[in-house]
Write a protein that holds these residues in place. Structure first.
Motif, PDB file in Angstrom:
ATOM      1  N   UNK A 164       0.647  -1.096   0.077  1.00 36.50           N
ATOM      2  CA  UNK A 164      -0.061   0.109   0.044  1.00 36.50           C
ATOM      3  C   UNK A 164       0.817   1.192  -0.121  1.00 36.50           C
ATOM      4  N   UNK A 165       2.012   1.138   0.766  1.00 38.61           N
ATOM      5  CA  UNK A 165       2.696   2.400   0.760  1.00 38.61           C
ATOM      6  C   UNK A 165       3.312   2.699  -0.696  1.00 38.61           C
ATOM      7  N   UNK A 166       3.843   1.660  -1.510  1.00 41.89           N
ATOM      8  CA  UNK A 166       4.420   1.851  -2.672  1.00 41.89           C
ATOM      9  C   UNK A 166       3.582   2.197  -3.758  1.00 41.89           C
ATOM     10  N   UNK A 167       2.435   1.841  -3.525  1.00 46.78           N
ATOM     11  CA  UNK A 167       1.187   2.289  -4.317  1.00 46.78           C
ATOM     12  C   UNK A 167       0.943   3.754  -4.407  1.00 46.78           C
ATOM     13  N   UNK A 168       0.972   4.423  -3.306  1.00 48.14           N
ATOM     14  CA  UNK A 168       0.779   5.745  -3.070  1.00 48.14           C
ATOM     15  C   UNK A 168       2.108   6.576  -3.365  1.00 48.14           C
ATOM     16  N   UNK A 169       2.414   7.083  -4.620  1.00 52.12           N
ATOM     17  CA  UNK A 169       3.581   7.576  -5.077  1.00 52.12           C
ATOM     18  C   UNK A 169       4.050   8.991  -4.206  1.00 52.12           C
ATOM     19  N   UNK A 170       2.777   9.930  -3.878  1.00 48.14           N
ATOM     20  CA  UNK A 170       2.835  10.942  -3.268  1.00 48.14           C
ATOM     21  C   UNK A 170       2.160  10.766  -2.130  1.00 48.14           C
ATOM     22  N   UNK A 171       2.860  11.275  -1.044  1.00 48.01           N
ATOM     23  CA  UNK A 171       2.128  11.007   0.317  1.00 48.01           C
ATOM     24  C   UNK A 171       2.167  12.373   0.932  1.00 48.01           C
ATOM     25  N   UNK A 172       1.508  12.296   2.205  1.00 48.04           N
ATOM     26  CA  UNK A 172       1.258  13.707   2.949  1.00 48.04           C
ATOM     27  C   UNK A 172       2.684  13.703   3.535  1.00 48.04           C
ATOM     28  N   UNK A 173       2.634  14.840   4.350  1.00 47.85           N
ATOM     29  CA  UNK A 173       3.865  15.258   5.079  1.00 47.85           C
ATOM     30  C   UNK A 173       5.174  15.446   4.058  1.00 47.85           C
ATOM     31  N   UNK A 174       4.788  15.735   2.949  1.00 51.26           N
ATOM     32  CA  UNK A 174       5.844  16.572   1.838  1.00 51.26           C
ATOM     33  C   UNK A 174       6.578  15.082   1.357  1.00 51.26           C
ATOM     34  N   UNK A 175       6.430  13.949   1.425  1.00 55.12           N
ATOM     35  CA  UNK A 175       7.319  13.079   1.193  1.00 55.12           C
ATOM     36  C   UNK A 175       6.967  12.260  -0.007  1.00 55.12           C
ATOM     37  N   UNK A 176       7.721  11.511  -0.769  1.00 51.31           N
ATOM     38  CA  UNK A 176       7.292  10.604  -1.892  1.00 51.31           C
ATOM     39  C   UNK A 176       7.926   9.290  -1.569  1.00 51.31           C
ATOM     40  N   UNK A 177       7.322   8.172  -2.423  1.00 51.31           N
ATOM     41  CA  UNK A 177       7.522   6.651  -2.117  1.00 51.31           C
ATOM     42  C   UNK A 177       8.506   6.198  -3.199  1.00 51.31           C
ATOM     43  N   UNK A 178       9.255   6.978  -3.723  1.00 52.11           N
ATOM     44  CA  UNK A 178      10.168   6.413  -4.713  1.00 52.11           C
ATOM     45  C   UNK A 178      10.868   5.369  -4.159  1.00 52.11           C
ATOM     46  N   UNK A 179      11.505   5.156  -2.836  1.00 53.33           N
ATOM     47  CA  UNK A 179      12.239   3.913  -2.404  1.00 53.33           C
ATOM     48  C   UNK A 179      11.338   3.439  -1.217  1.00 53.33           C
ATOM     49  N   UNK A 180      10.843   2.392  -1.187  1.00 52.54           N
ATOM     50  CA  UNK A 180      10.323   1.694  -0.256  1.00 52.54           C
ATOM     51  C   UNK A 180      11.140   0.560   0.250  1.00 52.54           C
TER      52      UNK A 180
END
Length: 647
Positions: A451-467
Motif C-alpha cells: 500500500x505504501x508503494x502504491x501511493x507515489x505522493x504521500x502527505x507530510x511532503x514525502x514521496x515513496x520512490x524508495x520503499x
C-alpha cells in the motif's frame, strides 16, 4: 451497433461506495476475491470510478496493504473481506490498525440476509468478531440505509483519533437498483485541528516551566499530527530529553535533534529508571503506555508516583489511562503546542540552557560511539544490523532520496540500529518516513509495503520512490504471498530479510521470563533448555530468494559477510529504483541463541552485539548500563534496554 459506452448507465447500491471514494480521492480497494464481493469488485472495472482493485492472496495482506495506503495518504484505506473467514483472517492486522489508530473502512459481504438466521455456509455474527478492534462495527439492516452507513463509517474513520470501522453488508443488498440521480452528497469531515482549553493550557505550561528536571514522552499522535517543529521548540525551551513510546508507529521525534533519546525500554525496572530522577513528565500523544511483556504490581508503577504527569493528546482514552494526571489538555497536538510554548517562553526555566548544552554533548558522544560500533561490526564473522542501516543511509543520501523514501520496520530485534543510523531527521524525512505498528501482531510489514508503494505522493511532503522493508525471517514467513501481489502490481520494493534462523525476540523473551519468575517465590520456574528447538527456524533452512521467485519476485541474493553488505544494499536499491519488481536481500545475521548453561563468559559472547551496542538514550545511560553490568557480573541473562522482548 451501439457502442458499450453509449448504453444507458445503470446504478446499483454498490455504486454508493464509489461515490464516496471519488469524493475523498481514494483510488484503491484491497481484498481477496469471493463470490459475495463480486458486485463491489466489479465496480472497479469502470474507468469513470477511477478505483483499482488490488488483489491479495490473504485477507491479512489486504488489510495490511490498506493500512500502508492509509498512512501515506491520511485517508481511510478501504478493503473488502469475505464473510467469516475473511474478517477472521484479518484480525491480526485489524488489532494492529486499532492500536496504531489507522483510518480504515472494512466492507464485509455477509451471506444473504434472509438466510443468515439458518446458519448457512460461512455466515456468523460478523459484527461481534470485529467490534473489539474498531471504532464502530455495524451490519446493514436494509439497502436503503447504505448511504447513511457509509457516511457514518468514513466520517468516523477520519475523525480524531483515527481508527478502523467495520461494515457488514448482506451481499444481495449491494445489487439493488437505485435511481440514476441517487448519489451520496459527501462525507462529513471533522477537523482535527482543535486547540485545548485555554485554562488547562496555561496550567500545563506553568507546571512544565517550573519543573526542575522535566522529561518528554512523544507518542504516535505527535507524528500523525506532523508536529516535530512544535515539540522541538518545547524541548529546547525546557532543556528536556525526549523519549518515544516503544514500538512507535511513525517517527515521533527527529533523530538528529539533541533531545532525542530513542524509544523507551521494554522492561519494568528500566522504564522506572528512565523516570525516577524527573519531577515532571510531559506525555504528549502517548497512547501505547505499557509496551512490555512482564509486569509485577509489587515492583511499582511504570512511572513512579512522585513524577507529576502532564498530558496532551487528541484522544481522551489515552489521558490518565493508566495513572493519575496532574494536568490534562485535550486538543490537537500541532495546534495546541504553540500555545503552550508561547507561555513557557515568557518564563523559561533557568536551567534549560545548561541542560541543552549537556544534551548536545551527549548527542555528540552517542554519534561517535555508534560510528565506532559500526567499525567493530565490520570485523565480525556475521552481519550486525548496524551495517545494513548505515548502508541504507548512505544509499539514500548519495542518491538524493531524502524525503523520497519510506522505511518499513519489522526487524524487531534490531530496532535501535535502524532508528539511529537512518536519516530520520528534519531535513531528510518526515514522521511517516518511518513506519511500524504499536500492536505487535507479526506479519504486517510486507503487506504494508504494498500500500505504501502504491501511493507515489504521500502527505507530510514525502514521496515513496524508495520503499524498504526490513523484516525478520520469522515475520517474513507469515505472508510470503505478498511477493505475488508486488509482482502482479509491478511494485519495486526492497525486502531485507534479517535472517538469524530463529525466533530471536522469543529467545530474548524467554530470558526475560526466566529473570522475572526463575527465583520468584511461588514460581521458581525454569525451562528444560534455554535453546529449545521450537524457537529455531533452521531445520530445514529456508531459501528466501527462491521462495520470493516462486511467487513472482524476480531477483535477490544471499549476503553472508559484513564486508558484502554495503554493495548488496546499493545493488538492491538500484534495482528497485529502476525496475517494477521487488528485490530480496537474505541477510545472514549473527545468531544469538543463548548457551545451555549461562556463565559470565558465555553471556558476554551471546550478547556481544548488544553489550557493545551503544545506547540510544544517553541521558539515562548510566542507569541502563548499571543493570547490564550487573547482568554480566553474575552471568544472569537479562535483555539489555535497547532490545524489546514483547512476543
Amino acid at each position: 451497433m451501439t457502442e458499450e459506452t453509449d448504453l444507458p448507465k445503470k446504478r446499483w447500491t454498490r455504486d454508493y461506495v464509489f461515490d464516496v471514494l471519488k469524493e475523498l480521492g481514494i483510488h484503491y480497494i484491497f481484498g481477496v476475491p469471493g463470490t459475495n464481493e463480486i458486485p463491489i469488485i466489479d465496480g472497479t472495472s469502470y474507468v469513470e470510478n477511477d478505483v483499482h482493485y488490488v488483489e491479495c492472496l490473504h485477507e491479512n495482506i489486504a488489510i495490511g496493504a490498506a493500512m500502508g495506503s492509509a498512512r501515506m495518504t491520511g485517508k481511510p484505506g478501504v478493503l473488502v473481506v469475505h464473510v467469516t473467514p475473511g474478517i477472521a483472517h484479518s484480525i491480526g492486522n485489524l488489532f494492529n490498525a486499532c492500536r496504531s489508530q489507522m483510518p480504515l473502512v472494512i466492507l464485509c459481504c455477509q451471506q444473504q440476509n434472509e438466510l443468515v438466521t439458518q446458519e448457512p455456509l460461512l455466515a456468523s455474527n460478523l459484527v461481534d468478531l470485529a467490534k473489539q478492534y474498531t471504532k464502530w462495527a455495524h451490519e446493514v439492516r436494509t439497502p436503503a440505509e447504505i448511504p447513511l452507513v457509509l457516511q457514518r463509517a468514513f466520517k468516523e474513520a477520519m475523525a480524531p483519533p483515527n481508527g478502523p470501522v467495520f461494515i457488514s453488508i448482506p451481499w444481495e443488498f449491494t445489487m439493488v437498483r437505485i435511481k440514476d440521480d441517487a448519489y451520496i452528497k459527501g462525507i462529513t469531515k471533522i477537523s482535527p485541528h482543535f486547540t485545548g482549553d485555554p485554562a488547562a493550557i496555561e496550567q500545563a505550561a506553568n507546571l512544565l516551566a517550573a519543573a526542575k528536571n522535566p522529561i518528554i514522552i512523544a507518542g504516535d499522535a505527535v507524528g500523525y499530527a506532523d508536529a516535530w517543529p512544535e515539540l522541538q521548540d518545547l524541548a529546547q525551551l525546557l532543556g528536556a530529553p525526549v523519549c518515544l513510546q516503544q514500538f512507535s508507529s511513525v517517527t515521533n521525534f527527529p533523530n538528529d535533534d539533541i533531545h532525542w533519546q530513542g524509544e523507551l525500554p521494554g522492561a519494568q525496572d528500566l522504564i522506572q529508571k528512565v523516570f525516577k530522577d524527573h519531577d515532571v513528565a510531559f506525555l504528549v500523544g502517548f497512547g501505547a503506555q505499557a509496551q512490555l511483556a512482564v509486569f509485577k504490581y509489587s515492583n511499582g508503577p511504570l512511572i513512579p508516583d512522585d513524577v507529576k504527569q502532564v498530558y496532551l493528546t487528541n484522544n481522551t482514552w489515552d489521558i490518565g489511562k493508566n495513572a493519575y494526571g496532574e494536568l490534562a489538555v485535550f486538543g490537537d497536538i500541532k495546534a495546541t503546542l504553540p500555545l503552550i510554548n508561547q507561555i513557557v517562553s515568557k518564563n523559561p526555566p533557568k536551567e534549560a540552557e545548561a541542560r541543552n548544552k549537556h544534551l548536545a554533548v551527549l548527542a555528540e558522544k552517542r554519534t561517535k560511539q555508534w560510528k565506532q560500533y559500526k567499525e567493530t561490526a565490520l570485523d565480525q564473522d556475521e552481519i550486525w544490523a548496524v551495517l545494513i542501516a548505515d548502508a541504507l543511509r548512505e544509499a539514500i543520501e548519495e542518491k538524493g532520496l531524502q524525503k523520497k523514501f519510506v522505511y518499513v520496520h519489522e526487524a524487531v530485534s534490531d530496532g535501535p540500529a535502524f532508528q539511529m543510523m537512518l536519516p530520520l531527521g528534519t531535513e531528510s524525512s518526515s514522521p511517516i518516513s518511518y513506519y511500524c505498528v504499536a500492536g505487535g501482531s507479526l506479519g504486517w510489514s510486507m503487506p504494508a509495503s504494498l500500500g505504501i508503494k502504491l501511493e507515489q505522493n504521500a502527505i507530510q511532503g514525502i514521496e515513496t520512490k524508495l520503499v524498504v522493508n526490513a523484516v525478520g525471517d520469522g515475520s517474513s514467513l507469515f505472508y510470503p504471498q505478498t511477493y505475488w501481489t508486488a509482482a502482479h502490481e509491478g511494485l519495486g520494493i526492497l525486502y531485507i530479510i534479517t535472517n538469524n534462523q530463529e525466533y530471536h525476540t522469543l529467545q530474548l523473551g524467554l530470558q526475560q521470563v526466566i529473570q522475572a519468575y526463575g527465583k520468584a517465590p511461588g514460581y521458581e520456574w525454569e525451562p528444560k533448555t534455554t535453546d529449545p528447538e521450537y524457537l529455531r527456524i533452521n531445520r530445514p533452512k529456508f531459501d528466501f530468494v527462491s521462495l520470493a521467485k516462486a511467487f513472482g519476485g524476480e531477483n535477490g541474493e544471499k549476503v553472508e559477510k559484513p564486508a558484502d553488505v554495503k554493495d548488496a544494499v546499493f545493488r538492491g536499491v538500484d534495482y528497485v529504483l529502476n525496475n517494477k519488481s521487488s528485490y530480496i536481500l537474505d541477510m545472514r545475521m549473527a545468531q544469538n541463541t543463548p548457551p545451555p548453561q549461562s556463565g559470565k563468559t558465555m553471556v558476554e559472547a551471546w550478547y556481544k552485539q548488544y553489550t557493545l551496542q551503544p545506547a540510544l538514550d544517553f541521558f539515562h545511560k548510566e542507569e541502563q548500563q548499571h543493570t547490564l553490568k550487573a547482568m554480566t557480573h553474575t552471568g544472569e541473562v537479562v535483555p539489555p534496554a535497547n532490545i524489546p522482548s514483547l512476543f
